[in-house]
Design an enzyme around this catalytic site. Structure first.
Site, PDB file in Angstrom:
ATOM      1  N   CYS A   2       0.976  -1.184  -0.010  1.00  0.00           N
ATOM      2  CA  CYS A   2       0.053  -0.079  -0.035  1.00  0.00           C
ATOM      3  C   CYS A   2       1.049   1.159  -0.053  1.00  0.00           C
ATOM      4  O   CYS A   2       2.055   1.170   0.158  1.00  0.00           O
ATOM      5  CB  CYS A   2      -0.916  -0.001   1.142  1.00  0.00           C
ATOM      6  SG  CYS A   2      -0.254  -0.492   2.814  1.00  0.00           S
ATOM      7  N   ARG A  27       2.141  -1.331  -6.630  1.00  0.00           N
ATOM      8  CA  ARG A  27       1.977  -2.039  -5.508  1.00  0.00           C
ATOM      9  C   ARG A  27       1.019  -3.049  -5.154  1.00  0.00           C
ATOM     10  O   ARG A  27       1.141  -3.962  -4.168  1.00  0.00           O
ATOM     11  CB  ARG A  27       2.175  -1.229  -4.455  1.00  0.00           C
ATOM     12  CG  ARG A  27       3.770  -0.307  -4.204  1.00  0.00           C
ATOM     13  CD  ARG A  27       3.737   0.668  -3.066  1.00  0.00           C
ATOM     14  NE  ARG A  27       4.939   1.158  -2.689  1.00  0.00           N
ATOM     15  CZ  ARG A  27       5.607   0.845  -1.680  1.00  0.00           C
ATOM     16  NH1 ARG A  27       4.824   0.268  -0.623  1.00  0.00           N
ATOM     17  NH2 ARG A  27       6.664   1.441  -1.340  1.00  0.00           N
ATOM     18  N   TRP A  76      -4.116  -1.717   0.789  1.00  0.00           N
ATOM     19  CA  TRP A  76      -4.269  -3.163   0.659  1.00  0.00           C
ATOM     20  C   TRP A  76      -4.814  -3.699   1.945  1.00  0.00           C
ATOM     21  O   TRP A  76      -4.117  -3.797   2.886  1.00  0.00           O
ATOM     22  CB  TRP A  76      -2.708  -4.040   0.222  1.00  0.00           C
ATOM     23  CG  TRP A  76      -2.966  -5.232  -0.286  1.00  0.00           C
ATOM     24  CD1 TRP A  76      -3.609  -5.770  -1.414  1.00  0.00           C
ATOM     25  CD2 TRP A  76      -2.848  -6.421   0.829  1.00  0.00           C
ATOM     26  NE1 TRP A  76      -3.509  -7.078  -1.216  1.00  0.00           N
ATOM     27  CE2 TRP A  76      -2.979  -7.693   0.005  1.00  0.00           C
ATOM     28  CE3 TRP A  76      -2.311  -6.936   2.112  1.00  0.00           C
ATOM     29  CZ2 TRP A  76      -2.994  -9.004   0.341  1.00  0.00           C
ATOM     30  CZ3 TRP A  76      -2.345  -7.972   2.551  1.00  0.00           C
ATOM     31  CH2 TRP A  76      -2.396  -8.950   1.722  1.00  0.00           C
ATOM     32  N   ASN A 101       0.417   2.786   6.765  1.00  0.00           N
ATOM     33  CA  ASN A 101       1.128   1.687   6.366  1.00  0.00           C
ATOM     34  C   ASN A 101       1.562   0.646   7.503  1.00  0.00           C
ATOM     35  O   ASN A 101       2.151   1.172   8.338  1.00  0.00           O
ATOM     36  CB  ASN A 101       2.362   1.520   5.306  1.00  0.00           C
ATOM     37  CG  ASN A 101       1.860   2.123   3.805  1.00  0.00           C
ATOM     38  OD1 ASN A 101       0.560   2.208   3.705  1.00  0.00           O
ATOM     39  ND2 ASN A 101       2.770   2.398   3.169  1.00  0.00           N
ATOM     40  N   GLY A 102       1.359  -0.856   7.563  1.00  0.00           N
ATOM     41  CA  GLY A 102       1.759  -1.646   8.478  1.00  0.00           C
ATOM     42  C   GLY A 102       0.576  -2.188   9.596  1.00  0.00           C
ATOM     43  O   GLY A 102      -0.601  -2.180   8.939  1.00  0.00           O
ATOM     44  N   GLU A 484      17.940 -25.868  -9.543  1.00  0.00           N
ATOM     45  CA  GLU A 484      17.901 -24.621  -9.964  1.00  0.00           C
ATOM     46  C   GLU A 484      18.968 -24.009 -10.393  1.00  0.00           C
ATOM     47  O   GLU A 484      19.155 -23.272 -11.396  1.00  0.00           O
ATOM     48  CB  GLU A 484      17.310 -23.603  -8.871  1.00  0.00           C
ATOM     49  CG  GLU A 484      17.415 -21.961  -8.768  1.00  0.00           C
ATOM     50  CD  GLU A 484      16.667 -21.379 -10.109  1.00  0.00           C
ATOM     51  OE1 GLU A 484      16.837 -20.416 -10.558  1.00  0.00           O
ATOM     52  OE2 GLU A 484      15.705 -22.236 -10.473  1.00  0.00           O
ATOM     53  N   LYS A 488      19.881 -22.658 -14.144  1.00  0.00           N
ATOM     54  CA  LYS A 488      20.696 -21.056 -14.689  1.00  0.00           C
ATOM     55  C   LYS A 488      21.581 -21.649 -15.631  1.00  0.00           C
ATOM     56  O   LYS A 488      21.880 -20.750 -16.400  1.00  0.00           O
ATOM     57  CB  LYS A 488      21.058 -20.700 -13.294  1.00  0.00           C
ATOM     58  CG  LYS A 488      20.162 -20.013 -12.223  1.00  0.00           C
ATOM     59  CD  LYS A 488      19.685 -18.631 -13.068  1.00  0.00           C
ATOM     60  CE  LYS A 488      18.286 -18.456 -12.369  1.00  0.00           C
ATOM     61  NZ  LYS A 488      17.008 -19.213 -12.911  1.00  0.00           N
ATOM     62  N   GLU A 491      20.028 -22.142 -18.852  1.00  0.00           N
ATOM     63  CA  GLU A 491      19.351 -20.763 -19.426  1.00  0.00           C
ATOM     64  C   GLU A 491      20.430 -19.677 -20.171  1.00  0.00           C
ATOM     65  O   GLU A 491      19.977 -19.383 -21.132  1.00  0.00           O
ATOM     66  CB  GLU A 491      18.613 -20.095 -18.335  1.00  0.00           C
ATOM     67  CG  GLU A 491      17.248 -20.868 -17.847  1.00  0.00           C
ATOM     68  CD  GLU A 491      16.521 -20.091 -16.783  1.00  0.00           C
ATOM     69  OE1 GLU A 491      15.645 -19.648 -16.918  1.00  0.00           O
ATOM     70  OE2 GLU A 491      17.284 -19.683 -15.898  1.00  0.00           O
ATOM     71  N   HIS A 507      22.649 -44.251  -8.761  1.00  0.00           N
ATOM     72  CA  HIS A 507      21.829 -45.146  -9.637  1.00  0.00           C
ATOM     73  C   HIS A 507      21.591 -44.495 -10.973  1.00  0.00           C
ATOM     74  O   HIS A 507      20.699 -44.504 -11.737  1.00  0.00           O
ATOM     75  CB  HIS A 507      20.474 -44.905  -8.783  1.00  0.00           C
ATOM     76  CG  HIS A 507      20.272 -45.290  -7.427  1.00  0.00           C
ATOM     77  ND1 HIS A 507      20.310 -47.012  -7.041  1.00  0.00           N
ATOM     78  CD2 HIS A 507      20.501 -44.833  -6.285  1.00  0.00           C
ATOM     79  CE1 HIS A 507      20.391 -46.826  -6.000  1.00  0.00           C
ATOM     80  NE2 HIS A 507      20.323 -45.816  -5.409  1.00  0.00           N
ATOM     81  N   LYS A 606      10.548 -13.928 -20.931  1.00  0.00           N
ATOM     82  CA  LYS A 606      10.469 -13.501 -19.508  1.00  0.00           C
ATOM     83  C   LYS A 606       9.160 -13.957 -19.032  1.00  0.00           C
ATOM     84  O   LYS A 606       9.169 -14.591 -18.015  1.00  0.00           O
ATOM     85  CB  LYS A 606      10.697 -12.110 -19.337  1.00  0.00           C
ATOM     86  CG  LYS A 606      10.866 -11.615 -17.663  1.00  0.00           C
ATOM     87  CD  LYS A 606      11.649 -12.390 -16.875  1.00  0.00           C
ATOM     88  CE  LYS A 606      11.888 -11.899 -15.605  1.00  0.00           C
ATOM     89  NZ  LYS A 606      12.771 -12.640 -14.919  1.00  0.00           N
TER      90      LYS A 606
END
Length: 611
Positions: A2, A27, A76, A101-102, A484, A488, A491, A507, A606
């Site tokens: 927010c 946001r 929010w 906010n918070g 992951e 990378k 990619e 194995h 993307k």
């Protein structure tokens, strides 16, 4: 999640506030409001609407609004459903207005106190009690500053607030604890905002407030006091008007920039969500709380790096909460029959929120007996967020490089917080939660330490320039992290790489190991460390070259055919979030040496918006 904007000037501030709200729309929010005050008017003109800023503009176009001091907000929802009554600014008797906010953790007690003091509460928000507190403490001789100072001493939790009062028509008082707030400096006018982006159209000079700061702001002056109520001067930072996420700055590639932004991105993800010893559950919204109260199992659906993040979360949730977790590739989930355990929460993960397979899986889930759909996403207004029952935003900022970096680490941070929230309902002890929360809070700092290994990893990358294959190994949650790391390298460096559970070497994959196939292992100092060491001995016995990313206390040593890179010590459950930085840097530097297109690798996009 927010946004706050405020301005004090010798001209009408309404256009400034509206432009600021528009700039903060990225946001994500569900309501908007504005309050302005003109000297001699005798009223605070406050307009609030559920919905978007454009809905608020309809009101402003029908009835003119002008003032020289004002505050505005995009909200929010946390306390109370999205509605005009629950939107900010929140007011007290037309005398005080507040944007916030918070999360105010002790708001229920404060609500009771204010009701006993004779105030009528008209919203479900925690913010309204701040307005009443300021009004309660207001003294015409001491003014708004002292009233806010006294009010904030009663607040527990996370907050950034901006306050105006009818009796001080030229003044804004603001404070921050646990939520970001900046001051913008103009010519004959000054501003506050939750994000410097909101004020880029009017200034390039900013003061980034520190924890506990209290400020008094007029068109001509800015005064700041620290947590100890001492008057202080904060440095002014000049931010170029065009400096934003699409500017690479000093970096060669967006990917490099985004790797180095991960500490700041994590800080953004965690901001406002961590208390001293526990998560601030209200920061995630009432809808999420309701979903988690009914959750007895989880199904994660995602693609690419998000899929590996989900797999890591499976280890965390099953260990911390003891609940069954199913992890599905979205493109597979949508084409097979799935058995749903009663009480299962459906969780999707996507950086863009527009991934076609993930959106299709979400659509299919509506016909299955899940308790609800929760999205983890980086884009607030994406299709995935709009179509889910609730969302947790990663707040990573714009990620331009095709190979995900800061989006992945912030997803992991969100997933760890989700794991804690789930486990809290299934026996997680307060001491254990405290340990995890403090470890999360330390991640931005330890991330910066890991980035200092850049030159070391650059040297290792030179060994890959003539290699065509690589194996990545890990155990436990480091197994999906190994996948992951392999992704990378595939990619952006176009090297065939595979991630395996280290125990699976014998194995099949061991047949590939020779002096031309480097083996990269991720080995934190956990209960599986000795098992990993044994697996790596199998590699060395067959002439394989080992590169080991390990904890300083792991006992690994450099020797012939074994290169050890020591990473900072970190809580074991946070290891995947830290160790992935080393794997990202390795892939990046190999790609540089091979001369590939780092930011836009061939054949990839993307946001994958087609099947």
């Amino acid at each position: 999640m927010c946004g706050i904007v405020g301005a004090a000037a010798s001209r009408d501030v309404t256009p400034i506030l509206i432009e600021g709200l528009k700039r903060l729309e990225y946001r994500g929010y569900d309501s908007a409001g504005i309050a302005v005050l003109a000297p001699g008017s005798g009223v605070i003109d406050c307009r609030r609407r559920a919905g978007k800023v454009k809905d608020l503009l309809v009101d402003l176009e029908s009835t003119e609004m002008q003032g020289r001091t004002g505050i505005a907000h995009t909200r929010w929802a946390t306390h109370g459903k999205p509605s005009a009554e629950n939107a900010h600014p929140q007011s007290s008797s037309g005398r005080v207005s507040v944007v916030h906010n918070g999360i105010i953790e002790n708001y229920e007690k404060l609500r009771s106190d204010m009701q006993e003091a004779g105030y009528t509460l008209t919203s479900e928000t925690d913010t309204e009690v701040i307005a009443h507190l300021v009004d309660f403490y207001y003294d015409h001789e001491k003014g708004l500053l002292e009233a806010v100072r006294q009010a904030t001493k009663k607040l527990e939790g996370s907050y950034a607030i901006g306050v105006i009062a009818l009796a001080d028509p030229e003044t804004i008082v603001a404070a921050r604890v646990g939520s970001p707030l900046v001051v913008g400096k103009g010519m004959g006018e000054n501003y506050i905002a939750s994000d410097a982006l909101a004020l880029r159209s009017v200034t390039d000079r900013f003061i980034f407030l520190e924890e506990g700061d209290l400020i008094e702001l007029t068109a001509e002056d800015i005064s700041i006091w620290n947590l100890a109520d001492e008057s202080v001067i904060r440095s002014t930072v000049r931010v170029e008007p065009d400096a934003d996420d699409v500017d690479k700055g000093p970096y060669r590639h967006y990917m490099e920039k985004e790797i180095y932004e991960q500490g700041a991105a994590l800080a953004s993800t965690l901001e406002g969500r961590l208390g001293q010893d526990s998560l601030l559950e209200e920061a995630f919204g009432e809808t999420i709380k309701g979903l988690l109260d009914k959750t007895k199992a989880l199904t994660f659906v995602a693609c690419g790096s998000s899929y590996y993040a989900a797999w890591i979360a499976k280890y965390w949730i099953e260990e911390l909460a003891g609940l069954p977790c199913q992890v599905e590739v979205a493109s597979e989930y949508r084409y097979r029959q799935v058995s749903v355990i009663p009480g299962t929460l459906f969780v999707t993960i996507s950086q863009s929120g527009e991934t076609a397979d993930t959106l299709a899986a979400l659509s299919i889930s509506r016909d299955r007996p899940y308790v609800g759909a929760l999205a983890l996403c980086n884009i607030p207004n994406s299709s995935l967020v709009r179509e889910s029952d609730a969302a947790i935003m990663t707040k990573a900022g714009m990620e331009i490089g095709v190979a995900s970096t800061k989006a992945f680490t912030t997803q992991l941070a969100d997933l760890m917080m989700l794991a804690i929230l789930v486990a809290r309902r299934h026996g997680l002890e307060p001491d254990a939660e405290q340990e995890l929360v403090r470890a999360l809070a330390g991640l931005p700092t330890v991330m910066e330490e890991a980035l200092e290994l850049d030159q070391t990893i650059q040297g290792i990358a030179e060994r890959f320039t003539n290699r065509h294959h690589a194996l990545f190994l890990g155990r436990g949650p480091m197994f999906p992290l190994a996948m992951e790391g392999a992704l990378k390298l595939k990619e952006i460096a176009y090297i065939h790489a595979e991630g395996y559970a280290a125990g699976e070497l014998k194995h099949g994959p061991l047949a590939l190991v020779d002096e031309d196939v480097p083996v990269i292992a991720v080995a934190p100092n956990d209960q599986l460390l000795e098992k990993v060491k044994s697996n790596l001995q199998e590699v060395r016995a067959r002439g394989g070259e080992l590169i080991v990313f390990a904890d300083k206390q792991s006992g690994f040593k450099n020797e012939d055919g074994v290169t050890v890179v020591q990473l900072p010590s970190v809580h074991l459950m946070m290891s995947p979030i830290l160790y992935v930085v080393a794997l990202q840097l390795l892939a990046y530097h190999v790609a540089l040496l091979k001369g590939t297109d780092v930011d836009q690798p061939r054949n990839l996009a993307k946001s994958v918006t087609v099947e």
